[in-house]
Enzyme design. Structure first.
Site, mmCIF file in Angstrom:
data_model
loop_
_atom_site.group_PDB
_atom_site.id
_atom_site.type_symbol
_atom_site.label_atom_id
_atom_site.label_comp_id
_atom_site.label_asym_id
_atom_site.label_seq_id
_atom_site.Cartn_x
_atom_site.Cartn_y
_atom_site.Cartn_z
ATOM 1 N N THR A 99 0.835 -1.198 0.000
ATOM 2 C CA THR A 99 0.000 0.000 0.000
ATOM 3 C C THR A 99 0.872 1.251 0.000
ATOM 4 O O THR A 99 1.887 1.318 0.679
ATOM 5 C CB THR A 99 -0.925 0.006 1.231
ATOM 6 O OG1 THR A 99 -1.712 -1.180 1.223
ATOM 7 C CG2 THR A 99 -1.852 1.211 1.212
ATOM 8 N N ILE A 125 -1.902 -3.000 -3.853
ATOM 9 C CA ILE A 125 -2.095 -4.314 -4.468
ATOM 10 C C ILE A 125 -2.285 -5.362 -3.380
ATOM 11 O O ILE A 125 -2.435 -6.544 -3.656
ATOM 12 C CB ILE A 125 -0.933 -4.695 -5.393
ATOM 13 C CG1 ILE A 125 0.404 -4.721 -4.648
ATOM 14 C CG2 ILE A 125 -0.874 -3.764 -6.591
ATOM 15 C CD1 ILE A 125 1.548 -5.304 -5.465
ATOM 16 N N SER A 131 -6.383 -0.550 5.710
ATOM 17 C CA SER A 131 -5.677 -0.062 6.895
ATOM 18 C C SER A 131 -5.300 1.409 6.743
ATOM 19 O O SER A 131 -4.747 2.005 7.657
ATOM 20 C CB SER A 131 -4.405 -0.899 7.122
ATOM 21 O OG SER A 131 -3.558 -0.806 5.992
ATOM 22 N N GLY A 180 -11.636 28.945 7.782
ATOM 23 C CA GLY A 180 -10.863 29.832 6.930
ATOM 24 C C GLY A 180 -10.429 29.175 5.630
ATOM 25 O O GLY A 180 -9.584 29.705 4.921
#
Length: 208
Positions: free
Chosen positions: A37, A56, A101, A111
């Site tokens: 990841t 993947i 995860s 703002g």
């Protein structure tokens, strides 16, 4: 989280004075080890922002490569339960989503300042509420608890007084010997952008 009903049920279990045994939180899930990841946080000159996570899942994903693009296909279906794993609520069915995860987020204040990152809660608090500069907010030691095992882990250098306070609320605490989760962050403060890549991953932020 897509269900108000589920969120309300979780909220009713929150207690301020103590933590509980793992079973109190009804942990019925299986989380596979994750290997593939990555995250990018980007803010453009016109103010557009994106927090994009790609994965993947396991090493080489599904081990299937597209012949037309050369892209490895992921095996995120592995995030659902499989036979012989006790978790009847998370078997594959229409409308269910794979588990991630990562937690990419874009936050706005009144703002119109903005932040985009897979923000660990400590980084959010440090940057947006305690006014840490972004470098310190990202780099400072953090804590983590993933419920199973139900141990609150502190990175090296995390405030020992905080860990002691958690122990008084029945947390089982332990200090890590290495660092944990990685954060990528971009924050806009008035007319300036501040970007940081987590030093835990030996990477760096870039601009144009």
């Amino acid at each position: 989280m897509t269900s108000d009903y589920f969120a309300d049920a979780l909220r009713q279990k929150i207690t301020d004075d103590t933590t509980h045994h793992m079973n109190y939180y009804e942990p019925e899930y299986f989380v596979p080890e994750n290997h593939g990841t990555a995250h990018r946080s980007v803010v453009a000159e016109d103010g557009s922002a994106v927090a994009a996570t790609s994965t993947i899942n396991h090493l080489f994903g599904s081990k299937v490569m597209s012949h037309s693009t050369g892209i490895l296909l992921n095996n995120e279906m592995d995030d659902f339960s499989s036979p012989l794993i006790t978790n009847g609520l998370e078997f594959v069915s229409p409308g269910k989503r794979p588990l991630s995860s990562m937690c990419p987020a874009i936050l706005f204040d009144k703002g119109m300042s903005q932040a985009t990152m897979p923000f660990h809660c400590c980084v959010i608090l440090n940057s947006l509420f305690f006014n840490y500069d972004l470098k310190k907010a990202v780099a400072d030691p953090r804590i983590h608890n993933q419920l199973s095992p139900n141990t609150t882990l502190g990175e090296p250098g995390f405030d020992e007084r905080v860990m002691a306070g958690l122990a008084l609320k029945n947390h089982e605490t332990e200090f890590l010997t290495a660092t944990g989760a990685v954060v990528q962050a971009v924050v806009r403060q008035r007319d300036r952008l501040h970007a940081e890549s987590d030093p835990r991953k030996w990477d760096y932020a870039a601009g144009y």
